[in-house]
Design a protein around this motif. Structure first.
Motif, PDB file in Angstrom:
ATOM      1  N   GLY A  51       0.811  -1.214   0.000  1.00 48.11           N
ATOM      2  CA  GLY A  51       0.000   0.000   0.000  1.00 48.11           C
ATOM      3  C   GLY A  51       0.839   1.256   0.000  1.00 48.11           C
ATOM      4  O   GLY A  51       1.684   1.455   0.883  1.00 48.11           O
ATOM      5  N   PRO A  61      -0.176   7.069   2.941  1.00 51.73           N
ATOM      6  CA  PRO A  61       0.763   7.780   3.810  1.00 51.73           C
ATOM      7  C   PRO A  61       1.574   6.848   4.704  1.00 51.73           C
ATOM      8  O   PRO A  61       2.782   7.065   4.902  1.00 51.73           O
ATOM      9  N   VAL A  62       0.930   5.819   5.232  1.00 50.82           N
ATOM     10  CA  VAL A  62       1.651   4.907   6.139  1.00 50.82           C
ATOM     11  C   VAL A  62       2.726   4.140   5.382  1.00 50.82           C
ATOM     12  O   VAL A  62       3.887   4.066   5.810  1.00 50.82           O
ATOM     13  N   GLU A  90       1.513  -1.359  -4.682  1.00 53.12           N
ATOM     14  CA  GLU A  90       0.263  -0.606  -4.662  1.00 53.12           C
ATOM     15  C   GLU A  90      -0.658  -1.180  -5.725  1.00 53.12           C
ATOM     16  O   GLU A  90      -0.251  -1.371  -6.877  1.00 53.12           O
ATOM     17  N   SER A  91      -1.904  -1.456  -5.322  1.00 57.46           N
ATOM     18  CA  SER A  91      -2.835  -2.082  -6.262  1.00 57.46           C
ATOM     19  C   SER A  91      -3.410  -1.082  -7.267  1.00 57.46           C
ATOM     20  O   SER A  91      -3.878  -1.476  -8.337  1.00 57.46           O
ATOM     21  N   ARG A  96      -7.150  13.989   1.137  1.00 58.22           N
ATOM     22  CA  ARG A  96      -7.424  13.203   2.336  1.00 58.22           C
ATOM     23  C   ARG A  96      -6.644  13.693   3.541  1.00 58.22           C
ATOM     24  O   ARG A  96      -6.748  13.100   4.609  1.00 58.22           O
ATOM     25  N   ALA A 139      -6.001  17.273   4.908  1.00 55.50           N
ATOM     26  CA  ALA A 139      -5.987  18.741   4.936  1.00 55.50           C
ATOM     27  C   ALA A 139      -5.189  19.271   6.117  1.00 55.50           C
ATOM     28  O   ALA A 139      -4.736  20.405   6.094  1.00 55.50           O
ATOM     29  N   ALA A 140      -5.044  18.467   7.156  1.00 56.82           N
ATOM     30  CA  ALA A 140      -4.425  18.970   8.376  1.00 56.82           C
ATOM     31  C   ALA A 140      -3.389  17.992   8.913  1.00 56.82           C
ATOM     32  O   ALA A 140      -3.625  16.793   8.956  1.00 56.82           O
TER      33      ALA A 140
HETATM   34  C1  LIG Z   1     -12.120  12.567   2.973  1.00 53.11           C
HETATM   35  C2  LIG Z   1     -10.966  12.281   3.918  1.00 53.11           C
HETATM   36  C3  LIG Z   1     -10.322  13.357   4.557  1.00 53.11           C
HETATM   37  C4  LIG Z   1      -9.262  13.122   5.421  1.00 53.11           C
HETATM   38  N1  LIG Z   1      -8.621  14.185   6.013  1.00 53.11           N
HETATM   39  C5  LIG Z   1      -7.559  13.985   6.820  1.00 53.11           C
HETATM   40  C6  LIG Z   1      -6.827  15.088   7.395  1.00 53.11           C
HETATM   41  O1  LIG Z   1      -7.155  16.260   7.173  1.00 53.11           O
HETATM   42  N2  LIG Z   1      -5.741  14.819   8.171  1.00 53.11           N
HETATM   43  C7  LIG Z   1      -5.346  13.535   8.419  1.00 53.11           C
HETATM   44  O2  LIG Z   1      -4.348  13.346   9.132  1.00 53.11           O
HETATM   45  N3  LIG Z   1      -6.024  12.472   7.904  1.00 53.11           N
HETATM   46  C8  LIG Z   1      -7.099  12.665   7.116  1.00 53.11           C
HETATM   47  N4  LIG Z   1      -7.783  11.603   6.602  1.00 53.11           N
HETATM   48  C9  LIG Z   1      -7.360  10.258   6.985  1.00 53.11           C
HETATM   49  C10 LIG Z   1      -6.158   9.827   6.162  1.00 53.11           C
HETATM   50  O3  LIG Z   1      -6.421   9.978   4.783  1.00 53.11           O
HETATM   51  C11 LIG Z   1      -5.892   8.358   6.495  1.00 53.11           C
HETATM   52  O4  LIG Z   1      -5.670   8.244   7.887  1.00 53.11           O
HETATM   53  C12 LIG Z   1      -4.685   7.850   5.738  1.00 53.11           C
HETATM   54  O5  LIG Z   1      -4.895   7.930   4.327  1.00 53.11           O
HETATM   55  C13 LIG Z   1      -4.412   6.408   6.132  1.00 53.11           C
HETATM   56  O6  LIG Z   1      -3.215   6.049   5.500  1.00 53.11           O
HETATM   57  P1  LIG Z   1      -2.890   4.545   5.158  1.00 53.11           P
HETATM   58  O7  LIG Z   1      -1.577   4.575   4.414  1.00 53.11           O
HETATM   59  O8  LIG Z   1      -2.992   3.724   6.401  1.00 53.11           O
HETATM   60  O9  LIG Z   1      -4.089   4.019   4.252  1.00 53.11           O
HETATM   61  P2  LIG Z   1      -4.587   4.503   2.797  1.00 53.11           P
HETATM   62  O10 LIG Z   1      -4.381   5.970   2.583  1.00 53.11           O
HETATM   63  O11 LIG Z   1      -5.962   3.947   2.664  1.00 53.11           O
HETATM   64  O12 LIG Z   1      -3.611   3.752   1.796  1.00 53.11           O
HETATM   65  C14 LIG Z   1      -3.655   2.347   1.635  1.00 53.11           C
HETATM   66  C15 LIG Z   1      -3.160   2.050   0.226  1.00 53.11           C
HETATM   67  O13 LIG Z   1      -3.005   0.636   0.105  1.00 53.11           O
HETATM   68  C16 LIG Z   1      -3.510   0.226  -1.149  1.00 53.11           C
HETATM   69  N5  LIG Z   1      -3.872  -1.177  -1.000  1.00 53.11           N
HETATM   70  C17 LIG Z   1      -4.866  -1.682  -0.251  1.00 53.11           C
HETATM   71  N6  LIG Z   1      -4.864  -3.018  -0.325  1.00 53.11           N
HETATM   72  C18 LIG Z   1      -3.827  -3.362  -1.128  1.00 53.11           C
HETATM   73  C19 LIG Z   1      -3.306  -4.606  -1.567  1.00 53.11           C
HETATM   74  N7  LIG Z   1      -3.849  -5.781  -1.184  1.00 53.11           N
HETATM   75  N8  LIG Z   1      -2.231  -4.599  -2.390  1.00 53.11           N
HETATM   76  C20 LIG Z   1      -1.671  -3.413  -2.770  1.00 53.11           C
HETATM   77  N9  LIG Z   1      -2.133  -2.204  -2.390  1.00 53.11           N
HETATM   78  C21 LIG Z   1      -3.195  -2.190  -1.559  1.00 53.11           C
HETATM   79  C22 LIG Z   1      -4.682   1.154  -1.417  1.00 53.11           C
HETATM   80  O14 LIG Z   1      -4.962   1.238  -2.807  1.00 53.11           O
HETATM   81  C23 LIG Z   1      -4.132   2.488  -0.864  1.00 53.11           C
HETATM   82  O15 LIG Z   1      -3.442   3.247  -1.842  1.00 53.11           O
HETATM   83  C24 LIG Z   1      -8.852  11.795   5.704  1.00 53.11           C
HETATM   84  C25 LIG Z   1      -9.505  10.720   5.064  1.00 53.11           C
HETATM   85  C26 LIG Z   1     -10.548  10.958   4.175  1.00 53.11           C
HETATM   86  C27 LIG Z   1     -11.207   9.779   3.487  1.00 53.11           C
END
Ligand SMILES: Cc1cc2nc3c(=O)[nH]c(=O)nc-3n(C[C@H](O)[C@H](O)[C@H](O)COP(=O)(O)OP(=O)(O)OC[C@H]3O[C@@H](n4cnc5c(N)ncnc54)[C@H](O)[C@@H]3O)c2cc1C
Length: 104
Positions: free
Chosen positions: A11, A14-15, A34-35, A44, A46-47
């Protein structure tokens, strides 16, 4: 860890990307899977809060980020009927962090 081995990160959110950057900065080989065809571009994040800003500065990407937005020391939560129902003054953290604000 064998020299040909890499840590697999699933994935490119951000993480995943922050983990990959942190590993790369430490010389640990990794690969991000990344899929989707590209990185998600919709808004996603803003802050950014103080701990995130501390981490991004440690990783060396904080300075360019700080040129792109606004520092918000006081922020509020509101509802449509009664207006402000909570206010957070991150300025009180000035002794605890270099980033006593939300960054938008
Ligand atoms: C509308 C909205 C507004 C937001 N605003 C804020 C904000 O202002 N401030 C803030 O701190 N947070 C905000 N967030 C939350 C923030 O976006 C999430 O906490 C953050 O994106 C989580 O990061 P992540 O990497 O864990 O997951 P994700 O961002 O969901 O990334 C996971 C990635 O893994 C990929 N993936 C999933 N399964 C697979 C697989 N099996 N194989 C390969 N790839 C895969 C997905 O396609 C995706 O690209 C917001 C979220 C939303 C929806």
């Amino acid at each position: 860890m064998h020299q040909d081995e890499k840590i697999a990160i699933i994935g490119a959110g951000p993480v995943g990307l922050t983990t990959a950057l942190g590993l790369a900065r430490r010389g640990v080989p990794c690969v991000v899977y990344e899929s989707l065809h590209g990185i998600a571009r919709e808004q996603r994040g803003a802050a950014f809060h103080p701990p995130t800003l501390e981490m991004l500065h440690e990783l060396g990407v904080g300075e360019p980020l700080m040129k792109m937005g606004l520092r918000i020391p006081v922020w509020q939560m509101r509802d449509r009927v009664n207006g402000v129902y909570a206010e957070f003054d991150l300025g009180v953290l000035a002794d605890a962090t270099d980033f006593p604000f939300r960054f938008h």
